[in-house]
Design a protein around this motif. Structure first.
Motif, PDB file in Angstrom:
ATOM      1  N   THR A   1       0.840  -1.187   0.000  1.00 51.81           N
ATOM      2  CA  THR A   1       0.000   0.000   0.000  1.00 51.81           C
ATOM      3  C   THR A   1       0.883   1.246   0.000  1.00 51.81           C
ATOM      4  OG1 THR A   1      -0.176  -0.215   2.411  1.00 51.81           O
ATOM      5  CG2 THR A   1      -1.991  -1.092   1.091  1.00 51.81           C
ATOM      6  N   VAL A   2       1.519   1.464  -1.120  1.00 56.37           N
ATOM      7  CA  VAL A   2       2.390   2.608  -1.345  1.00 56.37           C
ATOM      8  C   VAL A   2       2.012   3.206  -2.690  1.00 56.37           C
ATOM      9  CG1 VAL A   2       4.772   3.421  -1.548  1.00 56.37           C
ATOM     10  CG2 VAL A   2       4.250   1.456  -0.088  1.00 56.37           C
ATOM     11  N   GLY A   3       1.986   4.531  -2.762  1.00 54.28           N
ATOM     12  CA  GLY A   3       1.633   5.165  -4.028  1.00 54.28           C
ATOM     13  C   GLY A   3       2.555   6.318  -4.353  1.00 54.28           C
ATOM     14  N   GLY A   4       2.234   7.019  -5.434  1.00 53.56           N
ATOM     15  CA  GLY A   4       2.972   8.210  -5.813  1.00 53.56           C
ATOM     16  C   GLY A   4       4.381   7.932  -6.303  1.00 53.56           C
ATOM     17  N   ALA A   5       5.163   9.016  -6.393  1.00 47.62           N
ATOM     18  CA  ALA A   5       6.539   8.904  -6.871  1.00 47.62           C
ATOM     19  C   ALA A   5       7.372   8.005  -5.974  1.00 47.62           C
ATOM     20  CB  ALA A   5       7.169  10.292  -6.965  1.00 47.62           C
ATOM     21  N   GLN A   6       7.033   7.944  -4.671  1.00 46.99           N
ATOM     22  CA  GLN A   6       7.801   7.087  -3.757  1.00 46.99           C
ATOM     23  C   GLN A   6       7.625   5.607  -4.099  1.00 46.99           C
ATOM     24  OE1 GLN A   6       5.391   9.173  -2.927  1.00 46.99           O
ATOM     25  NE2 GLN A   6       3.996   8.354  -1.393  1.00 46.99           N
ATOM     26  N   ALA A   7       6.457   5.226  -4.589  1.00 44.06           N
ATOM     27  CA  ALA A   7       6.244   3.837  -5.000  1.00 44.06           C
ATOM     28  C   ALA A   7       7.056   3.518  -6.251  1.00 44.06           C
ATOM     29  CB  ALA A   7       4.757   3.590  -5.260  1.00 44.06           C
ATOM     30  N   VAL A   8       7.074   4.452  -7.204  1.00 38.88           N
ATOM     31  CA  VAL A   8       7.862   4.259  -8.422  1.00 38.88           C
ATOM     32  C   VAL A   8       9.341   4.145  -8.071  1.00 38.88           C
ATOM     33  CG1 VAL A   8       8.530   5.293 -10.627  1.00 38.88           C
ATOM     34  CG2 VAL A   8       6.153   5.433  -9.848  1.00 38.88           C
ATOM     35  N   GLY A   9       9.808   5.011  -7.157  1.00 36.48           N
ATOM     36  CA  GLY A   9      11.206   4.954  -6.748  1.00 36.48           C
ATOM     37  C   GLY A   9      11.551   3.644  -6.066  1.00 36.48           C
ATOM     38  N   ALA A  10      10.658   3.159  -5.193  1.00 31.09           N
ATOM     39  CA  ALA A  10      10.914   1.896  -4.505  1.00 31.09           C
ATOM     40  C   ALA A  10      11.023   0.745  -5.491  1.00 31.09           C
ATOM     41  CB  ALA A  10       9.811   1.624  -3.488  1.00 31.09           C
ATOM     42  N   LEU A  11      10.146   0.729  -6.501  1.00 28.80           N
ATOM     43  CA  LEU A  11      10.193  -0.335  -7.506  1.00 28.80           C
ATOM     44  C   LEU A  11      11.437  -0.224  -8.385  1.00 28.80           C
ATOM     45  CD1 LEU A  11       6.441  -0.353  -8.642  1.00 28.80           C
ATOM     46  CD2 LEU A  11       7.589  -2.109  -7.276  1.00 28.80           C
ATOM     47  N   ALA A  12      11.847   0.998  -8.676  1.00 25.87           N
ATOM     48  CA  ALA A  12      12.995   1.187  -9.565  1.00 25.87           C
ATOM     49  C   ALA A  12      14.314   0.878  -8.862  1.00 25.87           C
ATOM     50  CB  ALA A  12      13.015   2.617 -10.096  1.00 25.87           C
ATOM     51  N   TYR A  13      14.476   1.344  -7.630  1.00 27.82           N
ATOM     52  CA  TYR A  13      15.760   1.225  -6.943  1.00 27.82           C
ATOM     53  C   TYR A  13      15.795   0.087  -5.927  1.00 27.82           C
ATOM     54  CZ  TYR A  13      15.876   6.006  -8.763  1.00 27.82           C
ATOM     55  OH  TYR A  13      15.814   7.108  -9.575  1.00 27.82           O
ATOM     56  N   GLY A  14      14.621  -0.340  -5.467  1.00 25.75           N
ATOM     57  CA  GLY A  14      14.559  -1.358  -4.441  1.00 25.75           C
ATOM     58  C   GLY A  14      14.836  -0.769  -3.063  1.00 25.75           C
ATOM     59  N   THR A  15      14.237  -1.360  -2.049  1.00 28.62           N
ATOM     60  CA  THR A  15      14.520  -0.992  -0.659  1.00 28.62           C
ATOM     61  C   THR A  15      14.778  -2.293   0.097  1.00 28.62           C
ATOM     62  OG1 THR A  15      12.272  -1.158   0.245  1.00 28.62           O
ATOM     63  CG2 THR A  15      12.836   0.891  -0.899  1.00 28.62           C
ATOM     64  N   ALA A  16      14.978  -2.184   1.388  1.00 30.66           N
ATOM     65  CA  ALA A  16      15.184  -3.399   2.172  1.00 30.66           C
ATOM     66  C   ALA A  16      13.973  -4.316   2.124  1.00 30.66           C
ATOM     67  CB  ALA A  16      15.499  -3.028   3.626  1.00 30.66           C
ATOM     68  N   THR A  17      12.793  -3.746   1.868  1.00 28.11           N
ATOM     69  CA  THR A  17      11.550  -4.525   1.907  1.00 28.11           C
ATOM     70  C   THR A  17      10.922  -4.719   0.532  1.00 28.11           C
ATOM     71  OG1 THR A  17      11.130  -3.588   4.105  1.00 28.11           O
ATOM     72  CG2 THR A  17       9.290  -4.715   3.021  1.00 28.11           C
ATOM     73  N   ILE A  18      10.940  -3.677  -0.287  1.00 24.52           N
ATOM     74  CA  ILE A  18      10.307  -3.735  -1.608  1.00 24.52           C
ATOM     75  C   ILE A  18      11.367  -4.077  -2.649  1.00 24.52           C
ATOM     76  CG2 ILE A  18       8.999  -2.460  -3.351  1.00 24.52           C
ATOM     77  CD1 ILE A  18       7.890  -0.717  -1.093  1.00 24.52           C
ATOM     78  N   PRO A  19      11.211  -5.187  -3.360  1.00 25.19           N
ATOM     79  CA  PRO A  19      12.236  -5.585  -4.331  1.00 25.19           C
ATOM     80  C   PRO A  19      12.279  -4.645  -5.533  1.00 25.19           C
ATOM     81  CG  PRO A  19      10.743  -7.410  -3.786  1.00 25.19           C
ATOM     82  CD  PRO A  19      10.113  -6.173  -3.269  1.00 25.19           C
ATOM     83  N   ALA A  20      13.474  -4.425  -6.049  1.00 27.07           N
ATOM     84  CA  ALA A  20      13.617  -3.708  -7.318  1.00 27.07           C
ATOM     85  C   ALA A  20      13.095  -4.587  -8.446  1.00 27.07           C
ATOM     86  CB  ALA A  20      15.079  -3.346  -7.559  1.00 27.07           C
ATOM     87  N   VAL A  21      12.491  -3.973  -9.447  1.00 27.43           N
ATOM     88  CA  VAL A  21      11.930  -4.711 -10.577  1.00 27.43           C
ATOM     89  C   VAL A  21      12.670  -4.322 -11.857  1.00 27.43           C
ATOM     90  CG1 VAL A  21       9.669  -4.870  -9.467  1.00 27.43           C
ATOM     91  CG2 VAL A  21      10.152  -2.959 -11.030  1.00 27.43           C
ATOM     92  N   ASP A  22      12.354  -5.013 -12.932  1.00 21.37           N
ATOM     93  CA  ASP A  22      12.973  -4.728 -14.221  1.00 21.37           C
ATOM     94  C   ASP A  22      12.158  -3.753 -15.062  1.00 21.37           C
ATOM     95  OD1 ASP A  22      15.125  -6.555 -13.799  1.00 21.37           O
ATOM     96  OD2 ASP A  22      13.742  -8.198 -14.228  1.00 21.37           O
ATOM     97  N   LYS A  23      10.841  -3.705 -14.799  1.00 23.19           N
ATOM     98  CA  LYS A  23       9.974  -2.841 -15.588  1.00 23.19           C
ATOM     99  C   LYS A  23       8.797  -2.411 -14.730  1.00 23.19           C
ATOM    100  CE  LYS A  23       8.124  -2.525 -20.283  1.00 23.19           C
ATOM    101  NZ  LYS A  23       8.095  -3.202 -21.597  1.00 23.19           N
ATOM    102  N   ILE A  24       8.320  -1.173 -14.939  1.00 27.28           N
ATOM    103  CA  ILE A  24       7.166  -0.648 -14.215  1.00 27.28           C
ATOM    104  C   ILE A  24       6.071  -0.340 -15.221  1.00 27.28           C
ATOM    105  CG2 ILE A  24       6.298   1.181 -12.717  1.00 27.28           C
ATOM    106  CD1 ILE A  24       9.177   1.556 -11.706  1.00 27.28           C
ATOM    107  N   VAL A  25       4.877  -0.849 -14.961  1.00 31.20           N
ATOM    108  CA  VAL A  25       3.734  -0.631 -15.842  1.00 31.20           C
ATOM    109  C   VAL A  25       2.557  -0.137 -15.007  1.00 31.20           C
ATOM    110  CG1 VAL A  25       4.492  -2.400 -17.470  1.00 31.20           C
ATOM    111  CG2 VAL A  25       2.921  -3.028 -15.630  1.00 31.20           C
TER     112      VAL A  25
END
Length: 434
Positions: A189-213
């Motif tokens: 339950t994360v939104g906005g630019a912070q969610a995009v950043g978490a998916l792009a760079y990864g955090t300790a909890t949210i894994p980085a991904v290869d593509k965002i759609v």
């Protein structure tokens, strides 16, 4: 009556007026870009701490850790069981049809051997992980979940991570149920630019991904633009669009409703009708006047039609097709006795084409099967709908025989010497000499 522009292809200023009508800017002002970059930089540097801080600030959702923002699989299944049976059946039917269509899109490996025994080919592999952004809060977009997640699953993506904002902790059961049906692996339950950043760079909890759609507001779109290159993205989408080409024989209320179906998205959406039956344009305008007050989103529809809508009088079918190619709309309805004739008349540019009087664009939004993530703002001239191929990648295969290495080495060395790249040339020549 909604005020809507009337254009005629026979007028000398038509091209200029059409260009003005189609013009649209994303509105990504410097302030938006600066704010997004600040958020992305913080997420990249601080990880979970920044995600928690911005989630509390923008969504008023406090948690002790990002792990507390994850929605367990049991909650997804509970949502699937809690929604009405008719909604559950609709989700499952739509997912099945989207999957069936997607399975026809999968790219395949192939190889061939040339005359000297050199093997050339293509290897197709799925992406390891994909992030799906879904708008949240009071808005409910289960169709977006299905349209993005199901093709990824068909492609064989290893892990699918969904992010959805939950302002004040509000989550929509229909969206969670769609995630369960589509087989989403993890939901945060994360939104906005912070969610995009978490998916792009990864955090300790949210894994980085290869593509965002997936779709989002102006901040999400700006964030996707910023992280492109670190990860892949689907597209930067503009307002929704529909162009209807009609011969004047379809019920005017059907066409009015079709135009409304896009206009109700937002004030910048675009709805255009083109017909060579000029009296039909008047009948559709009258139908819009009758139907508008029945629409809960009447104010949005009215503003959209005033801002960017148009009724265009054409000379004939060929002229209407020329207008459609110029507009290159996201959705194109061919409300004609013979829609195939329009395709054969040179129609080239559209995100999705809806053939015949009984094929409303709304069917494509939800359950026809083809994807509803489509190019907007005239980008259908050079891009395509989201599909399985967006979740697969290709690797070239080259295996030279000794004879092939000798033959190709001669050509490669000649070109490498011409470019002044001696090591390239030597690399090819050594295998020739062997």
């Amino acid at each position: 009556m909604p005020s809507i522009k009337r254009l005629d292809t026979r007028d000398t200023g038509f091209a200029t007026e059409l260009e003005r009508l189609l013009a649209w800017e994303s509105g990504e002002e410097a302030g938006v870009r600066d704010a997004v970059r600040e958020i992305l930089d913080a997420v990249k540097a601080e990880g979970d701490a920044a995600v928690l801080r911005y989630t509390e600030r923008f969504d008023r959702l406090e948690r002790d850790s990002v792990a507390g923002l994850e929605v367990p699989q049991q909650r997804l299944q509970a949502a699937l069981e809690a929604i009405p049976a008719a909604q559950r059946e609709a989700l499952e039917t739509a997912a099945e049809r989207i999957g069936e269509y997607a399975r026809h899109q999968s790219m395949q490996d192939w190889q061939f051997t040339d005359a000297d025994g050199t093997v050339l080919g293509q290897r197709v592999t799925p992406l390891d992980s994909v992030g799906l952004y879904v708008p949240g809060g009071k808005a409910a977009y289960p169709s977006s979940v299905l349209m993005n997640a199901v093709p990824a699953r068909v492609a064989g993506v290893g892990q699918l991570i969904m992010v959805v904002p939950a302002p004040d902790g509000e989550l929509n059961d229909l969206v969670l149920a769609a995630a369960a049906v589509a087989g989403v692996d993890r939901v945060f339950t994360v939104g906005g630019a912070q969610a995009v950043g978490a998916l792009a760079y990864g955090t300790a909890t949210i894994p980085a991904v290869d593509k965002i759609v997936g779709p989002g507001n102006i901040f999400v779109a700006a964030a996707k633009r910023e992280v492109f290159g670190t990860v892949g993205i689907d597209m930067i989408a503009g307002p929704s669009e529909i162009l209807v080409v009609c011969d004047g024989e379809t019920d005017p209320e059907w066409i009015a409703a079709d135009l409304f179906s896009q206009a109700e998205h937002d004030e910048q959406a675009q709805s255009i009708l083109v017909s060579w039956d000029h009296a039909f344009l008047d009948r559709v305008n009258e139908a819009m006047d009758r139907l508008l007050e029945e629409m809960p989103r009447a104010d949005i529809i009215r503003t959209s039609l005033q801002n960017r809508g148009a009724l265009i009088a054409a000379r004939d079918l060929d002229d209407a097709v020329a207008v459609a190619n110029r507009v290159a709309p996201e959705h194109l309805e061919l409300s004609l006795a013979d829609p195939q004739a329009a395709l054969d008349a040179g129609l080239r540019h559209a995100g999705a084409v809806f053939m015949g009087r009984h094929t409303s664009e709304a069917l494509g939004d939800y359950c026809a099967g083809p994807n509803h993530v489509l190019p907007t703002s005239r980008t259908a001239r050079f891009s395509s709908p989201l599909g399985v191929y967006d979740f697969q990648k290709r690797s070239s295969i080259i295996q030279c025989s000794p004879e092939g290495a000798a033959r190709l080495g001669r050509t490669a060395a000649e070109l490498a010497h011409g470019e002044g790249l001696t090591a390239h040339a030597r690399s090819a020549e050594l295998r020739r000499e062997s």
